[in-house]
Design an enzyme around this catalytic site. Structure first.
Site, mmCIF file in Angstrom:
data_model
loop_
_atom_site.group_PDB
_atom_site.id
_atom_site.type_symbol
_atom_site.label_atom_id
_atom_site.label_comp_id
_atom_site.label_asym_id
_atom_site.label_seq_id
_atom_site.Cartn_x
_atom_site.Cartn_y
_atom_site.Cartn_z
ATOM 1 N N ASP A 167 89.847 49.526 20.930
ATOM 2 C CA ASP A 167 90.327 48.520 19.790
ATOM 3 C C ASP A 167 90.944 49.872 18.836
ATOM 4 O OD1 ASP A 167 89.348 46.503 20.931
ATOM 5 O OD2 ASP A 167 87.592 46.254 19.827
HETATM 6 N N1 URA Z 1 83.962 47.184 23.051
HETATM 7 C C1 URA Z 1 84.783 46.841 21.962
HETATM 8 O O1 URA Z 1 84.368 45.854 21.200
HETATM 9 N N2 URA Z 1 85.734 47.537 21.436
HETATM 10 C C2 URA Z 1 86.161 48.619 22.179
HETATM 11 O O2 URA Z 1 87.097 49.328 21.707
HETATM 12 C C3 URA Z 1 85.515 48.860 23.357
HETATM 13 C C4 URA Z 1 84.539 48.444 23.642
#
Ligand code: URA
Length: 236
Positions: free
Chosen positions: A107
């Site tokens: 993310d």
């Molecule tokens: N889980 C999440 O919520 N975000 C990420 O970037 C990776 C795993």
């Protein structure tokens, strides 16, 4: 990213915008070179690393490339984006020509180990849910942790949207607000959604290992390095 394997006549037809019959004729006439040799078979299977020349024109020539980026917060896991800084833009100039894609997104505000490659088979192998491709995260939470999290993560959570129950995940409590989580899969916003079940917002999320590939302490945020041969081979 789907595997780029396919028949050579179809590749030629699509790349040169000609009917398949024309592509097949060029192959039969010996006008097509595959990895430097005359290609005689119209249905031979090629991939993104096959060197292909047709009637003297080089159509494809790509060397496999595997990068590890220490992703900073605020950078999107993408190779192009109209609004945000991309992971690809942080890589050296040579990488910009290598037709890379992201192998396992993070993310926008997640930091840490991000892999980029032009090898679609390799990135598919990384994405396969499997014990040997364990993804390790350090998570900082807004509210204190309790032992109840450990069993809940192990038992899995039902995700309505996908209609699946998450695979057993390992949660280790490091301190009141910090946990290590190991996943064997990668669903959309998976860790945030898991902690969301406890109404406990994730304040910071950092991935530090995928399978055998570990983010070096010495690699500053925003910097990248090539993977070693052992690291590449470890993704079987
Ligand atoms: N889980 C999440 O919520 N975000 C990420 O970037 C990776 C795993």
């Amino acid at each position: 990213m789907n595997s780029k394997r396919g028949r050579i006549d179809r590749f030629l037809a699509s790349r040169l915008q000609v009917p398949s019959k024309q592509a097949q004729q060029w192959i039969r006439q010996g006008e097509v070179l595959l990895d430097g040799e005359r290609c005689r078979s119209v249905d031979i299977i090629i991939n993104e690393f096959s060197r292909i020349e047709c009637r003297g024109e080089l159509l494809q020539s790509l060397t496999p490339a595997y990068w590890l980026l220490h992703k900073p917060a605020g950078v999107v896991s993408a190779t192009s984006d109209a609004e945000h800084q991309t992971a690809l833009s942080l890589l050296p100039e040579i990488a910009q020509t290598q037709q890379l894609h992201i192998a396992g997104r993070l993310d926008k505000y997640t930091t840490g180990l991000l892999l980029l490659t032009n090898d679609s088979r390799w990135s598919e192998a990384i994405a396969q849910p499997s014990a040997s491709k364990r993804k390790h995260y350090r998570v900082t939470l807004q509210n204190p942790l309790t032992d109840a999290y450990i069993s809940a993560f192990r038992d899995g959570f039902y995700f309505d949207f996908e209609g699946i129950t998450t695979a057993p995940a390992e949660l280790t409590i490091i301190s009141d607000y910090v946990a290590d989580v190991v996943l064997t899969e990668g669903k959309y916003h998976q860790i945030k959604r898991m902690f969301g079940r406890f109404r406990n917002p994730v304040v910071a999320l950092h991935r530090y290992q995928v399978g055998q590939i570990v983010l070096d302490d010495s690699l500053p945020e925003g910097q990248a390095r090539l993977l070693t041969a052992e690291e590449i081979a470890s993704v079987g």
